[in-house]
Design a protein around this motif. Structure first.
Motif: not given
Length: 228
Positions: A65, A88-91, A93
């Motif tokens: 990322s 997970d949503t952070e990665h 996104k």
């Protein structure tokens, strides 16, 4: 020649990615580099352009990322397929913000990997020689499809196999146009007779065009190229 960068810190997974890739893209069309961390990947990308990067997330020195964020800052933009355990949503996104081609969660199957690479090959082939694109070409690039087989009708002519059709279609994507039946057969690892049946079908469905190439010696040669 396609320049591909594999960025993966697990040697076994990196070897599998390489093996999978070579099943899809002929070695004669592929220039492959393997790196085990994000920092070295950035160094390479600053030095020379890459057509495709297969990128993990969890790596030493710099995460996948973070590599994507730095590439956007540097305005370096290879096509990217994420191959990672990070869901997970952070990665996810971060991957969406960059505009990655596909995102595969480990462990993934060869068929799913092939589908992701086929998406890259479609874009690579469409943009390689085209000065401009028609709306139908843009629709194919920008309209998501769940499977490469969706571009083919449900019922194929007698004697044709959907699996072999997709195999030939994927194999000829990276070939330098115009290409011959022999070139296609070698790339698909099928007989010339079988390969020609599928090339004829792709002509009938307006995905390929053919022309005659006259040689200095011997018979004229039928050659093929994608219709842009």
């Amino acid at each position: 020649m396609m320049n591909v960068l594999i960025v993966e810190d697990d040697p076994m997974v990196s070897a599998i990615n390489q093996q999978y890739l070579k099943k899809i893209i002929p070695s004669t069309q592929l220039s492959l580099t393997k790196i085990d961390n994000g920092m070295d990947a950035l160094s390479i990308l600053k030095q020379r352009p890459m057509d495709l990067m297969l990128l993990d997330v969890y790596m030493p020195k710099l995460s996948g990322s973070e590599v994507l964020t730095e590439l956007m800052r540097l305005e370096i933009h290879p096509q990217v397929i994420m191959l990672t355990a990070a869901n997970d949503t952070e990665h996810v996104k971060a991957a969406i913000d960059y505009g990655v081609l596909d995102y595969l969660i480990k462990p993934f199957t060869f068929d799913r990997f092939k589908q992701a690479v086929a998406k890259f090959l479609q874009i690579y082939q469409s943009l390689k020689n085209a000065g401009s694109l028609a709306q139908k070409d843009l629709d194919q690039l920008f309209t998501p499809t769940t499977s490469q087989s969706s571009q083919f009708p449900q019922a194929l002519p007698k004697g044709l196999s959907r699996l072999s059709l997709e195999r030939v279609t994927t194999a000829i994507q990276p070939l330098q146009a115009p290409f011959s039946v022999q070139d296609a057969a070698q790339a698909a690892k099928l007989s010339r007779i079988s390969t020609k049946k599928y090339l004829d079908y792709l002509i009938e469905t307006h995905q390929l065009s053919s022309s005659i190439k006259y040689l200095a010696v011997g018979r004229p040669l039928t050659v093929y190229e994608f219709i842009n």
